[in-house]
Design a protein around this motif. Sequence first.
Motif, PDB file in Angstrom:
ATOM      1  N   ASN A   1       1.912   2.251  -6.752  1.00  0.00           N
ATOM      2  CA  ASN A   1       2.578   0.958  -6.327  1.00  0.00           C
ATOM      3  C   ASN A   1       3.785   1.067  -5.564  1.00  0.00           C
ATOM      4  O   ASN A   1       4.782   1.218  -6.096  1.00  0.00           O
ATOM      5  CB  ASN A   1       2.963   0.164  -7.487  1.00  0.00           C
ATOM      6  N   ILE A   2       3.838   1.274  -4.205  1.00  0.00           N
ATOM      7  CA  ILE A   2       4.683   1.876  -3.397  1.00  0.00           C
ATOM      8  C   ILE A   2       5.595   0.557  -3.174  1.00  0.00           C
ATOM      9  O   ILE A   2       5.350  -0.465  -2.870  1.00  0.00           O
ATOM     10  CB  ILE A   2       4.200   2.096  -1.991  1.00  0.00           C
ATOM     11  N   VAL A   3       6.990   0.629  -3.598  1.00  0.00           N
ATOM     12  CA  VAL A   3       7.872  -0.204  -3.351  1.00  0.00           C
ATOM     13  C   VAL A   3       9.185  -0.041  -2.405  1.00  0.00           C
ATOM     14  O   VAL A   3       9.601  -0.942  -2.014  1.00  0.00           O
ATOM     15  CB  VAL A   3       8.465  -0.792  -4.728  1.00  0.00           C
ATOM     16  N   ASN A   4       9.230   1.381  -1.897  1.00  0.00           N
ATOM     17  CA  ASN A   4      10.215   1.861  -0.986  1.00  0.00           C
ATOM     18  C   ASN A   4       9.367   2.769   0.145  1.00  0.00           C
ATOM     19  O   ASN A   4       8.532   3.683  -0.412  1.00  0.00           O
ATOM     20  CB  ASN A   4      11.296   2.252  -1.817  1.00  0.00           C
ATOM     21  N   ILE A   5       9.889   2.780   1.303  1.00  0.00           N
ATOM     22  CA  ILE A   5       9.361   3.474   2.228  1.00  0.00           C
ATOM     23  C   ILE A   5      10.484   4.024   2.745  1.00  0.00           C
ATOM     24  O   ILE A   5      11.410   2.950   3.420  1.00  0.00           O
ATOM     25  CB  ILE A   5       8.476   2.788   3.221  1.00  0.00           C
ATOM     26  N   GLY A   6      11.023   5.146   2.775  1.00  0.00           N
ATOM     27  CA  GLY A   6      12.143   5.814   3.373  1.00  0.00           C
ATOM     28  C   GLY A   6      11.890   6.695   4.622  1.00  0.00           C
ATOM     29  O   GLY A   6      10.696   7.092   4.605  1.00  0.00           O
ATOM     30  N   TYR A   7      12.794   6.784   5.392  1.00  0.00           N
ATOM     31  CA  TYR A   7      12.828   7.845   6.360  1.00  0.00           C
ATOM     32  C   TYR A   7      13.936   8.331   6.966  1.00  0.00           C
ATOM     33  O   TYR A   7      15.013   7.888   6.694  1.00  0.00           O
ATOM     34  CB  TYR A   7      11.825   7.371   7.727  1.00  0.00           C
ATOM     35  N   GLY A   8      13.975   9.474   7.141  1.00  0.00           N
ATOM     36  CA  GLY A   8      15.126  10.034   7.747  1.00  0.00           C
ATOM     37  C   GLY A   8      15.266   9.926   9.351  1.00  0.00           C
ATOM     38  O   GLY A   8      14.917   8.875   9.902  1.00  0.00           O
ATOM     39  N   ARG A   9      15.868  10.894  10.078  1.00  0.00           N
ATOM     40  CA  ARG A   9      15.977  10.527  11.550  1.00  0.00           C
ATOM     41  C   ARG A   9      14.745  11.211  12.153  1.00  0.00           C
ATOM     42  O   ARG A   9      14.130  12.294  12.010  1.00  0.00           O
ATOM     43  CB  ARG A   9      17.260  11.300  12.101  1.00  0.00           C
ATOM     44  N   ASP A  10      14.310  10.538  13.440  1.00  0.00           N
ATOM     45  CA  ASP A  10      13.547  10.903  14.276  1.00  0.00           C
ATOM     46  C   ASP A  10      12.088  11.395  13.764  1.00  0.00           C
ATOM     47  O   ASP A  10      11.859  12.703  13.668  1.00  0.00           O
ATOM     48  CB  ASP A  10      14.197  12.054  15.235  1.00  0.00           C
ATOM     49  N   VAL A  11      11.437  10.472  12.870  1.00  0.00           N
ATOM     50  CA  VAL A  11      10.580  10.943  12.145  1.00  0.00           C
ATOM     51  C   VAL A  11       9.193  10.732  12.833  1.00  0.00           C
ATOM     52  O   VAL A  11       8.113  11.272  12.410  1.00  0.00           O
ATOM     53  CB  VAL A  11      10.349   9.924  10.673  1.00  0.00           C
ATOM     54  N   GLY A  12       8.934  10.502  14.079  1.00  0.00           N
ATOM     55  CA  GLY A  12       8.014  10.325  14.960  1.00  0.00           C
ATOM     56  C   GLY A  12       6.853   9.087  14.783  1.00  0.00           C
ATOM     57  O   GLY A  12       5.850   9.186  15.366  1.00  0.00           O
ATOM     58  N   TYR A  13       7.238   8.276  14.098  1.00  0.00           N
ATOM     59  CA  TYR A  13       6.550   7.097  14.043  1.00  0.00           C
ATOM     60  C   TYR A  13       7.449   5.936  14.070  1.00  0.00           C
ATOM     61  O   TYR A  13       8.675   6.042  14.017  1.00  0.00           O
ATOM     62  CB  TYR A  13       5.564   6.809  12.795  1.00  0.00           C
ATOM     63  N   THR A  14       6.869   4.667  14.111  1.00  0.00           N
ATOM     64  CA  THR A  14       7.743   3.517  14.219  1.00  0.00           C
ATOM     65  C   THR A  14       7.149   2.593  12.941  1.00  0.00           C
ATOM     66  O   THR A  14       6.080   2.597  12.793  1.00  0.00           O
ATOM     67  CB  THR A  14       7.637   2.789  15.609  1.00  0.00           C
ATOM     68  N   ILE A  15       8.218   1.641  12.722  1.00  0.00           N
ATOM     69  CA  ILE A  15       7.482   0.515  11.963  1.00  0.00           C
ATOM     70  C   ILE A  15       7.811  -0.807  12.774  1.00  0.00           C
ATOM     71  O   ILE A  15       8.658  -1.056  13.384  1.00  0.00           O
ATOM     72  CB  ILE A  15       8.566   0.382  10.504  1.00  0.00           C
ATOM     73  N   LYS A  16       6.612  -1.285  12.899  1.00  0.00           N
ATOM     74  CA  LYS A  16       6.427  -2.319  14.013  1.00  0.00           C
ATOM     75  C   LYS A  16       5.985  -3.606  13.210  1.00  0.00           C
ATOM     76  O   LYS A  16       4.954  -3.703  12.479  1.00  0.00           O
ATOM     77  CB  LYS A  16       5.511  -1.778  14.977  1.00  0.00           C
ATOM     78  N   GLN A  17       6.485  -4.754  13.601  1.00  0.00           N
ATOM     79  CA  GLN A  17       5.996  -5.928  13.283  1.00  0.00           C
ATOM     80  C   GLN A  17       5.227  -6.560  14.162  1.00  0.00           C
ATOM     81  O   GLN A  17       5.855  -6.706  15.549  1.00  0.00           O
ATOM     82  CB  GLN A  17       7.212  -7.046  12.906  1.00  0.00           C
ATOM     83  N   TYR A  18       4.079  -6.956  14.085  1.00  0.00           N
ATOM     84  CA  TYR A  18       3.044  -7.690  14.970  1.00  0.00           C
ATOM     85  C   TYR A  18       3.078  -9.329  14.874  1.00  0.00           C
ATOM     86  O   TYR A  18       3.201  -9.731  13.933  1.00  0.00           O
ATOM     87  CB  TYR A  18       1.568  -7.268  14.580  1.00  0.00           C
ATOM     88  N   ASP A  19       3.450  -9.677  16.098  1.00  0.00           N
ATOM     89  CA  ASP A  19       3.450 -11.177  16.313  1.00  0.00           C
ATOM     90  C   ASP A  19       2.135 -11.744  16.246  1.00  0.00           C
ATOM     91  O   ASP A  19       1.550 -11.707  17.246  1.00  0.00           O
ATOM     92  CB  ASP A  19       4.326 -11.563  17.245  1.00  0.00           C
ATOM     93  N   LEU A  20       1.745 -12.353  15.299  1.00  0.00           N
ATOM     94  CA  LEU A  20       0.034 -12.759  15.255  1.00  0.00           C
ATOM     95  C   LEU A  20       0.256 -14.221  15.419  1.00  0.00           C
ATOM     96  O   LEU A  20      -1.088 -15.000  15.546  1.00  0.00           O
ATOM     97  CB  LEU A  20      -0.536 -12.461  13.957  1.00  0.00           C
ATOM     98  N   GLY A  21       1.184 -14.947  15.770  1.00  0.00           N
ATOM     99  CA  GLY A  21       1.273 -16.373  15.872  1.00  0.00           C
ATOM    100  C   GLY A  21       1.267 -17.183  14.725  1.00  0.00           C
ATOM    101  O   GLY A  21       1.194 -16.751  13.442  1.00  0.00           O
ATOM    102  N   GLU A  22       2.168 -18.363  14.725  1.00  0.00           N
ATOM    103  CA  GLU A  22       2.360 -19.167  13.603  1.00  0.00           C
ATOM    104  C   GLU A  22       1.197 -19.536  12.671  1.00  0.00           C
ATOM    105  O   GLU A  22       1.463 -19.387  11.386  1.00  0.00           O
ATOM    106  CB  GLU A  22       3.068 -20.297  14.010  1.00  0.00           C
ATOM    107  N   ALA A  23       0.176 -19.715  13.293  1.00  0.00           N
ATOM    108  CA  ALA A  23      -1.071 -19.918  12.424  1.00  0.00           C
ATOM    109  C   ALA A  23      -1.275 -18.660  11.566  1.00  0.00           C
ATOM    110  O   ALA A  23      -1.586 -19.070  10.297  1.00  0.00           O
ATOM    111  CB  ALA A  23      -2.283 -20.338  13.253  1.00  0.00           C
ATOM    112  N   VAL A  24      -1.369 -17.799  11.893  1.00  0.00           N
ATOM    113  CA  VAL A  24      -1.655 -16.605  11.047  1.00  0.00           C
ATOM    114  C   VAL A  24      -0.528 -16.319  10.295  1.00  0.00           C
ATOM    115  O   VAL A  24      -0.611 -15.939   9.075  1.00  0.00           O
ATOM    116  CB  VAL A  24      -2.195 -15.370  12.134  1.00  0.00           C
ATOM    117  N   HIS A  25       0.794 -16.279  10.655  1.00  0.00           N
ATOM    118  CA  HIS A  25       1.900 -15.895   9.861  1.00  0.00           C
ATOM    119  C   HIS A  25       2.087 -16.947   8.661  1.00  0.00           C
ATOM    120  O   HIS A  25       2.664 -16.638   7.762  1.00  0.00           O
ATOM    121  CB  HIS A  25       3.178 -15.749  10.689  1.00  0.00           C
ATOM    122  N   SER A  26       1.535 -17.993   8.853  1.00  0.00           N
ATOM    123  CA  SER A  26       1.728 -19.087   7.776  1.00  0.00           C
ATOM    124  C   SER A  26       0.602 -19.157   6.819  1.00  0.00           C
ATOM    125  O   SER A  26       0.580 -19.712   5.855  1.00  0.00           O
ATOM    126  CB  SER A  26       1.701 -20.429   8.209  1.00  0.00           C
TER     127      SER A  26
END
Length: 125
Positions: free
Chosen positions: A86-111
Amino acid sequence: ISNKNEIMDYTKPTSQMLGRFQPWHFGHTELFKSMHAETGQVVIMLRSMSISEDNPYPPATMKEMIKNELNRFTYDVDYVIMIVPNIVNIGYGRDVGYTIKQYDLGEAVHSISATKIRNESKICK
């Protein structure tokens, strides 16, 4: 759709989805498809949760439900599902080599609301 390998290449850039997915719904599928389009393979990390009104399905059941919904894709090639703590925190240091990205899928999907889906399906009642 498949990347035509026999098994997922764990050295290749891969997208990750982490969640409860209670239940897996159209919004999750749309997010999966967007992530898969970028990297060709996705790891779905299914959080282990105690069974409750908010989490009516055990992880093994959710894994099968997700596989059924993603039947256009090849398991172990295009994606894998890992049942994780049950992962509740995701931590990272500096320059970890990946991004955390939010995808905009449109209001119909986000709702889309899994809570509403659970309530309408009477799973929690």
